[in-house]
Scaffold this motif. Structure first.
Motif, mmCIF file in Angstrom:
data_model
loop_
_atom_site.group_PDB
_atom_site.id
_atom_site.type_symbol
_atom_site.label_atom_id
_atom_site.label_comp_id
_atom_site.label_asym_id
_atom_site.label_seq_id
_atom_site.Cartn_x
_atom_site.Cartn_y
_atom_site.Cartn_z
ATOM 1 N N GLY A 85 -64.526 -9.374 -18.780
ATOM 2 C CA GLY A 85 -64.689 -8.047 -18.197
ATOM 3 C C GLY A 85 -65.381 -8.068 -16.865
ATOM 4 N N ASP A 86 -65.069 -9.098 -16.104
ATOM 5 C CA ASP A 86 -65.700 -9.196 -14.792
ATOM 6 C C ASP A 86 -64.961 -8.251 -13.849
ATOM 7 O OD1 ASP A 86 -67.049 -9.869 -12.587
ATOM 8 O OD2 ASP A 86 -66.539 -12.002 -12.594
ATOM 9 N N VAL A 87 -65.200 -6.958 -14.067
ATOM 10 C CA VAL A 87 -64.448 -5.930 -13.347
ATOM 11 C C VAL A 87 -64.589 -6.047 -11.819
ATOM 12 C CG1 VAL A 87 -64.113 -3.446 -13.064
ATOM 13 C CG2 VAL A 87 -64.507 -4.423 -15.331
ATOM 14 N N PRO A 88 -65.830 -6.219 -11.288
ATOM 15 C CA PRO A 88 -65.937 -6.301 -9.816
ATOM 16 C C PRO A 88 -65.055 -7.398 -9.225
ATOM 17 C CG PRO A 88 -68.107 -6.111 -10.797
ATOM 18 C CD PRO A 88 -67.141 -6.288 -11.923
ATOM 19 N N THR A 89 -65.036 -8.574 -9.866
ATOM 20 C CA THR A 89 -64.219 -9.678 -9.361
ATOM 21 C C THR A 89 -62.742 -9.313 -9.439
ATOM 22 O OG1 THR A 89 -65.874 -11.116 -10.328
ATOM 23 C CG2 THR A 89 -63.860 -12.168 -9.551
ATOM 24 N N ALA A 90 -62.341 -8.693 -10.568
ATOM 25 C CA ALA A 90 -60.943 -8.317 -10.758
ATOM 26 C C ALA A 90 -60.513 -7.301 -9.710
ATOM 27 C CB ALA A 90 -60.747 -7.756 -12.161
ATOM 28 N N VAL A 91 -61.403 -6.309 -9.465
ATOM 29 C CA VAL A 91 -61.094 -5.288 -8.453
ATOM 30 C C VAL A 91 -60.930 -5.949 -7.082
ATOM 31 C CG1 VAL A 91 -62.046 -3.317 -7.200
ATOM 32 C CG2 VAL A 91 -62.168 -3.384 -9.696
ATOM 33 N N GLU A 92 -61.812 -6.908 -6.808
ATOM 34 C CA GLU A 92 -61.740 -7.635 -5.537
ATOM 35 C C GLU A 92 -60.378 -8.340 -5.424
ATOM 36 O OE1 GLU A 92 -63.673 -7.579 -3.037
ATOM 37 O OE2 GLU A 92 -62.615 -9.139 -1.887
ATOM 38 N N GLN A 93 -59.890 -8.906 -6.549
ATOM 39 C CA GLN A 93 -58.600 -9.589 -6.557
ATOM 40 C C GLN A 93 -57.447 -8.602 -6.335
ATOM 41 O OE1 GLN A 93 -58.384 -12.972 -6.482
ATOM 42 N NE2 GLN A 93 -60.595 -12.620 -6.281
ATOM 43 N N MET A 94 -57.645 -7.370 -6.867
ATOM 44 C CA MET A 94 -56.642 -6.319 -6.628
ATOM 45 C C MET A 94 -56.539 -6.040 -5.135
ATOM 46 S SD MET A 94 -55.332 -4.914 -9.526
ATOM 47 C CE MET A 94 -55.077 -3.154 -9.320
ATOM 48 N N LYS A 95 -57.713 -5.954 -4.491
ATOM 49 C CA LYS A 95 -57.738 -5.711 -3.048
ATOM 50 C C LYS A 95 -57.034 -6.836 -2.310
ATOM 51 C CE LYS A 95 -62.130 -3.226 -2.649
ATOM 52 N NZ LYS A 95 -63.527 -3.531 -2.304
ATOM 53 N N GLN A 96 -57.151 -8.039 -2.859
ATOM 54 C CA GLN A 96 -56.549 -9.184 -2.202
ATOM 55 C C GLN A 96 -55.046 -9.269 -2.504
ATOM 56 O OE1 GLN A 96 -58.068 -11.042 -0.093
ATOM 57 N NE2 GLN A 96 -60.204 -10.411 -0.441
ATOM 58 N N GLY A 97 -54.529 -8.282 -3.234
ATOM 59 C CA GLY A 97 -53.069 -8.259 -3.409
ATOM 60 C C GLY A 97 -52.586 -8.484 -4.817
ATOM 61 N N ALA A 98 -53.486 -8.625 -5.806
ATOM 62 C CA ALA A 98 -53.031 -8.783 -7.181
ATOM 63 C C ALA A 98 -52.392 -7.472 -7.643
ATOM 64 C CB ALA A 98 -54.205 -9.152 -8.088
ATOM 65 N N ALA A 99 -51.360 -7.579 -8.494
ATOM 66 C CA ALA A 99 -50.643 -6.384 -8.926
ATOM 67 C C ALA A 99 -51.460 -5.605 -9.956
ATOM 68 C CB ALA A 99 -49.300 -6.777 -9.526
ATOM 69 N N ASP A 100 -52.188 -6.311 -10.799
ATOM 70 C CA ASP A 100 -52.933 -5.633 -11.849
ATOM 71 C C ASP A 100 -53.944 -6.611 -12.434
ATOM 72 O OD1 ASP A 100 -53.748 -3.670 -13.545
ATOM 73 O OD2 ASP A 100 -51.773 -3.306 -14.455
ATOM 74 N N PHE A 101 -54.916 -6.083 -13.174
ATOM 75 C CA PHE A 101 -55.762 -6.995 -13.945
ATOM 76 C C PHE A 101 -55.880 -6.472 -15.366
ATOM 77 C CE2 PHE A 101 -59.170 -4.093 -12.843
ATOM 78 C CZ PHE A 101 -59.973 -4.112 -13.969
ATOM 79 N N LEU A 102 -55.961 -7.378 -16.309
ATOM 80 C CA LEU A 102 -56.001 -7.017 -17.727
ATOM 81 C C LEU A 102 -57.141 -7.761 -18.394
ATOM 82 C CD1 LEU A 102 -52.183 -7.425 -18.417
ATOM 83 C CD2 LEU A 102 -53.395 -5.260 -18.159
ATOM 84 N N GLN A 103 -57.750 -7.059 -19.372
ATOM 85 C CA GLN A 103 -58.823 -7.735 -20.103
ATOM 86 C C GLN A 103 -58.283 -8.279 -21.407
ATOM 87 O OE1 GLN A 103 -62.043 -4.557 -19.176
ATOM 88 N NE2 GLN A 103 -63.051 -6.213 -20.306
ATOM 89 N N LYS A 104 -58.687 -9.492 -21.704
ATOM 90 C CA LYS A 104 -58.302 -10.102 -22.978
ATOM 91 C C LYS A 104 -59.090 -9.445 -24.097
ATOM 92 C CE LYS A 104 -57.315 -14.815 -21.409
ATOM 93 N NZ LYS A 104 -57.756 -16.203 -21.599
ATOM 94 N N PRO A 105 -58.626 -9.284 -25.275
ATOM 95 C CA PRO A 105 -57.252 -9.646 -25.662
ATOM 96 C C PRO A 105 -56.288 -8.545 -25.223
ATOM 97 C CG PRO A 105 -58.480 -8.813 -27.554
ATOM 98 C CD PRO A 105 -59.415 -8.769 -26.400
ATOM 99 N N VAL A 106 -55.220 -8.949 -24.655
ATOM 100 C CA VAL A 106 -54.386 -7.965 -23.985
ATOM 101 C C VAL A 106 -53.343 -7.373 -24.936
ATOM 102 C CG1 VAL A 106 -52.685 -9.610 -23.141
ATOM 103 C CG2 VAL A 106 -53.142 -7.517 -21.846
ATOM 104 N N ASN A 107 -53.092 -6.095 -24.739
ATOM 105 C CA ASN A 107 -52.070 -5.368 -25.499
ATOM 106 C C ASN A 107 -50.717 -5.667 -24.878
ATOM 107 O OD1 ASN A 107 -50.316 -2.852 -25.248
ATOM 108 N ND2 ASN A 107 -51.586 -2.350 -27.028
ATOM 109 N N GLY A 108 -49.696 -5.967 -25.733
ATOM 110 C CA GLY A 108 -48.394 -6.397 -25.231
ATOM 111 C C GLY A 108 -47.748 -5.403 -24.274
ATOM 112 N N THR A 109 -47.786 -4.114 -24.623
ATOM 113 C CA THR A 109 -47.148 -3.097 -23.779
ATOM 114 C C THR A 109 -47.736 -3.124 -22.372
ATOM 115 O OG1 THR A 109 -47.347 -1.844 -25.818
ATOM 116 C CG2 THR A 109 -46.324 -0.728 -23.929
#
Lengths: 197, 576
Positions: A85-109
């Protein structure tokens, strides 16, 4: 266009295997990599596709792999997977062009939705990349004509602008259409728009 | 003005008529009152006037205190006094004895001084001891015949009159001693010898009403409890001329005997002085307290100076004491502050440790939970495609739900343990590093680790959260100390702070062997420690704290030691 591949980069083999099992269930082709370095060295990075990156890995973590992909201008769409749940890092990756971030354990849908978004983006990026490659094959005069077609000028107007015969414009436009893979003037205009010359 | 001139004129006239310019004043102890003193001594004055043509003598009756005042004021030319009194006064007022009155008939007490301890004839008291604690009357604490003589006599018998008796000093005239004793106000009276006999003769009291204790065998016609001393001396004060003194002395020696007494040459004062010595009343050898007082009076300047020095010394001492107390208070406060900071840091470290362990645990649990969910969902997808009504589909859903529930518990626990870190602010690195080191002063000294700090520029300021940064530095210092502990000897610890690529940088380096190679390959992994009792969480905590501050931490080996580099944003203008 080849069937887009999904790359799964996760240091935990069992989680990786489970994730691949899920994605294959939905009909995707999945390649599993146990380390970022292996993925960067072995995968076709120039193709359209999606990479699911675990953020937390020893040696080379997800952010480093993502940075390497950006550096190589890879069209691969990136989905960040994080267990802590390292949300700040994930958000930073979104800014860098990632399409999305998901937290494990991830829901299939949610995973499928994220993968599809990434694939769509990747396809688009891949197309732009292809178009840009094609655009480089055009002569200077053909590029000029293509630009004016994009701006909505008629053959006659283009001929007047370039002080050449209408026939000459037609030849250049036909060459540009052939090289760019467009079937009509309208399509050429739309394609040139995406090249953003 | 007019009146005084008139009086002066009258006096002049009278003086001229009497053939004398000015009367000579003779002070006398009026021990039985002024009237009796005048009555007793006027014939003598008349004799002297007649014997010394052109001179007039007048009697000035005084009690003991009045006499001391008159002498101090210089009102007297001559003094008629008793030997004890003379002994006390002579050195101070430089008296010269001209003649001593002695009994014409030896063995008579009439013209001698003595003292007698009287009780009522019908009283039960037989000896002075039996009067212990009883009220006893006397004239005056300095009266010779009226108190001192008997006090000396009692002292020889081992009785301190001032302690043993309830003394009542009644003052002059002395007659009231016997009157009060007769009345029963007191149980005994210390009286001058022959007072009783005189008053008996005057029919003021009856001699038979009284009884004397410790009757002295030398007594003649009067009851006495003590030895007898010469009664009266005629003394001159220094103001009178030698010629006048000689003339007065000659006249007194020629004077015919009266009332059984006769003037003769001055007798020795030796017995009296011995007695005064016994009573610690000798004027030449005053008591110690008086000697000290006199010395102090003589050396006033020296004493004042010494007192001043003593006072200054005392003030200085007090000042030093106050300083020491204040210093001690400050030290105590600093110590308390350090201790509380230490406790806070320990608490923060514990919280960090728990948080880090929870994160680690969450990660470790999440992985299998994620796998379970994915496998379950993968099965669901496949099975639904083959047979949307397959009986195992709901079961697979439940597996997925349970895995999700497990994941939710882990997430909740972790969220409750996560502490919000306060925002960054400009922090001067020099003081912060020194403060962090102060908290580890003891372990550093115990492990013989010498720390050198180099901050360039000294005012280097980074954008950080001071408590978090302090905790990180504390962890690194502790790591270094523990590393030295495993080598078994001390060594250096370098802490350098500076700037690099627009970031603030702190380097902590030791020479205790460095990290193992595997550790550097995968630096931040929990539950791994080079120490048997360590959890290996320290560096994980450091990384989390540094990340929370927008900074970074990197590990490396350099020379023969570990080098940890911390990076932090520099203080920018908009932060300030």
């Amino acid at each position: 266009m080849p069937e887009p591949d999904i790359h799964l980069v996760d240091d935990d083999a069992s989680t990786g295997d489970a994730c691949r099992f899920l994605l294959e269930g939905y009909g995707y082709g999945v390649t599993y990599w146990s380390a970022g370095t292996d993925f960067l060295a072995g995968a076709t990075l120039e193709a359209a596709g999606c990479v699911i990156l675990d953020l937390r890995m020893p040696r080379m973590d997800g952010t480093a792999v993502h940075a390497a992909l950006r550096e190589r201008r890879s069209p691969l769409g990136v989905v960040i997977l994080t267990a802590h749940g390292d949300v700040p890092t994930a958000v930073e990756q979104m800014k860098q062009g990632a399409a999305d971030f998901l937290q494990k354990p991830v829901n299939g849908t949610r995973l499928i939705a994220a993968v599809d978004t990434a694939l769509a983006r990747s396809r688009s990026a891949w197309e732009v990349r292809i178009l840009a490659q094609r655009a480089t094959t055009l002569s200077e005069r053909e590029r000029h004509v293509a630009r004016l077609v994009r701006d909505g000028l008629t053959n006659r107007a283009i001929a007047e602008r370039l002080h050449v015969a209408v026939r000459t414009v037609e030849v250049h436009r036909a060459a540009a259409m052939r090289k760019m893979g467009a079937h009509s003037s309208a399509e050429l205009a739309a394609l040139w728009q995406r090249v953003a010359d | 003005m007019a009146i005084s001139r008139l009086v002066f004129g009258v006096m002049l006239l009278l003086g001229t008529a009497a053939g004398a310019a000015e009367p000579l004043t003779v002070g006398v102890l009026a021990y039985r009152g002024e009237g009796r003193a005048l009555e007793r001594w006027t014939p003598t004055m008349d004799y002297l006037r007649d014997a010394l043509p052109g001179r007039r003598f007048q009697i000035h009756p005084l009690d003991l205190d009045g006499m001391a005042r008159a002498l101090d004021d210089g009102d007297l030319d001559f003094l008629l006094t008793q030997p004890g009194q003379y002994g006390m006064l002579a050195p101070r007022y430089r008296l010269t004895r001209l003649a001593t009155l002695r009994p014409a008939d030896r063995g008579s007490a009439r013209h001698a001084t003595g003292s007698v301890l009287l009780v009522r004839a019908d009283s039960r008291y037989r000896d002075p001891e039996s009067l212990d604690g009883r009220p006893v009357a006397a004239v005056h604490p300095r009266a010779f015949g009226g108190f001192l003589l008997l006090r000396a006599e009692l002292a020889r018998q081992g009785i301190d009159a001032r302690e043993a008796y309830d003394l009542r000093f009644l003052g002059y005239p002395v007659d009231r001693l016997l009157l009060r004793l007769q009345r029963g106000d007191v149980d005994a009276a210390i009286a001058p010898a022959c007072l009783l006999e005189r008053m008996d003769a005057e029919e003021l009291v009856a001699r038979t009403d009284f009884r004397a204790l410790m009757i002295h065998d030398t007594a003649g016609d009067c009851l006495t409890s003590t030895a007898l001393y010469p009664a009266w001396s005629f003394a001159a004060l220094p103001g009178t001329s030698e010629a006048l003194n000689s003339a007065v002395a000659r006249a007194l020696l020629r004077m015919p005997a009266e009332d059984g007494g006769r003037w003769g040459a001055p007798v020795s004062q030796a017995r009296v002085e011995r007695l005064l010595d016994e009573l610690s009343l000798h004027p030449m050898r005053p008591p110690l307290s008086e000697q000290i007082a006199a010395w102090v009076a003589r050396n006033r300047a020296l004493v004042v100076l010494a007192a001043l020095f003593a006072l200054l010394g005392l003030l200085h001492h007090c000042w030093l004491q106050a300083l020491a107390r204040r210093r001690a208070r400050q030290l105590h406060a600093t110590h308390a502050r350090l201790q509380s900071r230490e406790r806070e840091l320990a608490a923060a470290q514990r919280a960090s440790l728990v948080g880090e362990m929870a994160t680690e645990l969450a990660h470790e649990l999440n992985q299998p939970l994620a796998a379970i969910r994915n496998y379950a969902e993968g099965c669901l997808v496949r099975l639904r495609r083959d047979d949307p009504a397959h009986p195992l589909l709901p079961i697979l859903h439940r597996i997925d739900d349970q895995a999700e529930r497990g994941a939710a518990v882990v997430a909740r626990t972790r969220a409750s343990l996560r502490r919000e870190t306060p925002p960054n602010r400009p922090v001067r690195l020099g003081p912060l590093i020194r403060h962090a080191l102060a908290l580890h002063e003891h372990p550093l000294r115990r492990r013989d680790v010498t720390v050198s700090v180099d901050v360039r520029p000294p005012e280097l300021t980074a954008c950080a959260e001071p408590h978090a940064l302090e905790q990180v530095l504390g962890n690194l210092v502790t790591n270094a100390i523990e590393a030295y502990a495993t080598t078994g000897c001390g060594g250096p610890l370098w802490i350098e702070a500076g700037t690099a690529n627009d970031t603030a940088m702190i380097r902590v380096r030791d020479a205790a062997g460095g990290f193992p190679a595997a550790h550097l390959d995968e630096p931040f992994v929990g539950f791994r420690s080079t120490r048997p009792e360590g959890l290996g969480m320290g560096l994980l905590i450091c990384r989390r704290l540094m990340t929370a501050q927008g900074g970074a931490i990197a590990l490396a080996n350099r020379d023969d030691g570990a080098e940890i580099t911390l990076r932090l944003p520099l203080e920018t203008d908009d932060d300030a």
